[in-house]
Design a protein around this motif. Sequence first.
Motif, PDB file in Angstrom:
ATOM      1  N   THR A  30       0.842  -1.200   0.000  1.00 26.88           N
ATOM      2  CA  THR A  30       0.000   0.000   0.000  1.00 26.88           C
ATOM      3  C   THR A  30       0.873   1.244   0.000  1.00 26.88           C
ATOM      4  N   ARG A  31       0.332   2.327  -0.600  1.00 26.99           N
ATOM      5  CA  ARG A  31       1.083   3.579  -0.707  1.00 26.99           C
ATOM      6  C   ARG A  31       0.405   4.651   0.141  1.00 26.99           C
ATOM      7  N   THR A  36       5.778   3.683   0.249  1.00 28.82           N
ATOM      8  CA  THR A  36       5.210   2.355   0.022  1.00 28.82           C
ATOM      9  C   THR A  36       5.599   1.442   1.169  1.00 28.82           C
ATOM     10  N   THR A  38       6.668  -1.801   2.765  1.00 27.56           N
ATOM     11  CA  THR A  38       7.380  -2.973   2.253  1.00 27.56           C
ATOM     12  C   THR A  38       7.277  -4.172   3.189  1.00 27.56           C
ATOM     13  N   ASP A  56       9.125   6.657  -2.249  1.00 24.36           N
ATOM     14  CA  ASP A  56       9.221   6.282  -3.662  1.00 24.36           C
ATOM     15  C   ASP A  56      10.182   7.170  -4.443  1.00 24.36           C
TER      16      ASP A  56
END
Length: 1012
Positions: A30-31, A36, A38, A56
């Motif tokens: 999900t961002r 993001t 990880t 990002d």
Amino acid sequence: MSQEEKNAATPTCGAVAPYTKADPSLAPGTRHAGFTVTDVLPLPELSGTAYVMRHDATGARAMWIAVDDNEKSFSIAFKTPPANSTGVFHILEHSVLCGSDRFPVKEPFVNLLKTSMQTFLNALTFPDKTMYPVASTNAADLKNLVDVYLDAVLHPAIYRRPRIFEQEGWHLELQDADGKAAAPEDPDARLAYNGVVFNEMKGALSDPDEVLFEAVNQSLFPDTPYRFESGGDPRHIPELSYEEFLDTHARHYNLANSYTILYGNLDIEDMLAFVGSRFDAATDRGAGAPNPLPLQAPVRAPFRQVTMATAPENASVGLAYVIGCAADRERVLATDVLLDALAGSNEAPLKRAVLDANLGDDFTATLVDGELQPQVLFQLKGAKPGVARRFRQLVEDTCARLAADGIDRTKLEASLAQGEFNLREGDWGSYADGVALSMQAMSSWLYDDARPVDYLRYEDQMAHMRAGLGNGYFERLLRELVCDSPHSCEVELVPAEEGAGAAEKDELLARQRAMTPEDLAAVAREVEALRREQEAPDSPEALATLPRLTTADIGPAPTDAPLQRMDAPLPCLYHDLPTHRIDYAYLYFDLGALDFADLPYVGVLTDLLGKLDTADHTASELDTLIEANLGNLDFFAETYGHDDDLAFADPKLVVAESALSENVAALATIAPEVWSRTSFADADRMLAILTQRRILLAQHFVNSGHSSAMAQLTGLYSKVSVATNAMGGVEYYLFLKDLLAHWDERKSELSERLGRIARQVFSADNVHVSFTGPREDCERFWQEAGTLGLQPAPDATATPRLLIPDPRPRNLFFSIPSNVCFVAEGTAPSALDRGTVGAWTVASRMLSFDYLWNEVRVKGGAYGTGFRHTTTGLQQYWSFRDPGIASTLRRYEGAASWMAGWPGTADELDGYVVSVVASHDAPAKSRSIARRQDGEFFSARPATWRDEVRAQELAVTADDVRALAPSMRQLAADHAVVVFGPRQKAAESGLDFEVVDLMDPQPADAAGEGGE
């Protein structure tokens, strides 16, 4: 709904804490605001979850340690392995906090200390990383701190203000023979180095332990950055150029080389958006790659000697072994447990073997972790000449025998229990929990992106170790660490006639001889320009850029459960505070029935109790019993006073103990055995323990001379400090030195006197017991304790006879082997003082972080400085690692004029009040709250005292602080000065001192040269 609102809506009762279950909206992939996720990792030890992320656009690493803690924190760290010993990363750590693009003030770091609600604000240089952590209980304040810190590290003013480098790093000055500024044409003018980090490291490397450790790292890591002094070696700091300074920043302070850690009960979406917007605006300076941090191939380094100008008693030997890599968390934890079992006390088998061999005065075993390749350092202190090779043979032979024959299982179990207690308690001292845990996380994350939380976990590893007790787990570990180690070294530190000070003096003389009159004039002009820049005030426009809270943002005062009196067999103070099922007991024994001449023996008594045989256990058995059942058992002395009476003193011997809730019975039984049944017949053991205590005190004088100077200064006016110093300060140290020097003649009388004092002190008539923990645990404690075996004193009706001598103000100079000074000056209460405690608290912050910071630190080059006004009315100034004395005292005595004309605005005053009240309201561990409440009880303060002081702080006006100035003018005419420093500085100062040599006479040039 915000994250904070979600958390508030989450029930906190029951088995599941708010953050123990992962939030599905933060699932991997999900961002969120340019980050993001990880990985999502459970943290059962913290009742929380870690969310690992990448930014990002820049590749910056980020992590949120999500736990239910309202003291939130932020940290950004950079991997900064040095390429030399110029201390460039240490100087950068100081320098980036001296202004930035969006906040173009000279000292935003100091402004935040003065005006924010921070509960932690600092920057830290490590051997391979630099961290910038902040903490606050206020979400808006935390964002303000983050805003300033991120701009500081990413957009610092160092690129447009080169004199920041000169101020914080190093520069040349011209001085006369007394260390005062000299004109270029003055025939006595001599070159000197000055700079905050330069002077700090001269002080740091006055510590023989630091010098030895530096040499050990050079031997263990000849091919990696760990061979360099990351803080900076004063012999190499002047090699650093401004150009290299800027290049180093550009290559390392970029987001791809960064690690950001958020902690606590946060609105994470909002915080990520805030941080991400600052990351998106980061400057790419197009510099080269950061310095590499390779692994060192194993080496068995040749034996090495290093020399240092220091007291002969500081001779030492270091024997070090690399234990593996940071990635092996269990190995590091197990090594810590093993070292405690082998050398955690005088009765541990390895330490006992070294002490019995009589090779030196003390032996320590230290785990050095938080680095790529952790190590174990065995150190022999007070080493006798020619024993270095025998020391290594003894250590390795003893370890081989223990690995072959087995380590006492009960000792290993006790060390495991102690380790588990410490991990469960999580007491980080002055560090906010989030800051300390962020530092822990970096112990693995810095070296492996896949290991961000290894050092936040311990339960599985401890369970595996416990399961291995029966199959030789620790014996195999010992064999691998020491007996079969391919990576080790041995270094001997030898006191010498001359040291770095002589070399620095010769270097400066040669440099001056090579300079033309024009060159010398240029040095003087540059110093003048630096002074003008330092003295120029920040413009109102620049100050207006800083974010700030106001007193309107301050919430109600936090409330603690009040101190209660519990009905018990002995007087009991009860604290109903949350302790996570750890119980704390403090027993306060009054010393009023003693003679003043007995007080140093009370210090000896507290140093010995818990470390000798009792009638029921040998010293070794007792050590194991304590570790297996208690978190700690300490004996110490302290003195309480009354705020309105400097002549009142109430000294006490304190027994401090803690235990897990299930071991509450041990709190009631072990300490009484120690105080009532200890044997003082083992003179050899007592000699070893007291020699070790002397060494620790001597190290304290060199490393923390400012606190010792303040204690001595207070003792020139207050009977509280007279008593305290007799039991644990300089007077006690001098008593101890004399006792040890005449040991054979005095040991029999000592044993008899200690027994008598113990019988007088430990009686039922003069004790208060303080208990902190669940009420049911307190009740169980008293069921087990009864009267703790205490009997009434033989003559309970006798009038207390303790007569403490009247203090006598004078100037004292304590000579220590150091390259810098610690300078304290103060005066008695003034009849003109009409200030409240609250007004003085605000004024103290003003003086410390404005006037004194600029005068003593920025201009004078001292590493630290401050002012305090005690509740008894004493006014006191101090400096830390200071190159001068006379100039510092002149600056102290100028404080009254500055205060009288304080130029601040209403907004500035409001900021000071915010920071002072925030400090007042800062979260504290339950143990600390209980100790504070106990202190207020013995000092006869009303229950409302803290609330009254807080109200005074909130009500302070500018006129209130300016009105304090008349009482401060007394300093110039009626003062006392206490200095800890190199002996020749006493003569250079021009003051009339009583000089006391604290250690054996040091070599003539131990102190070297330093600027005033």
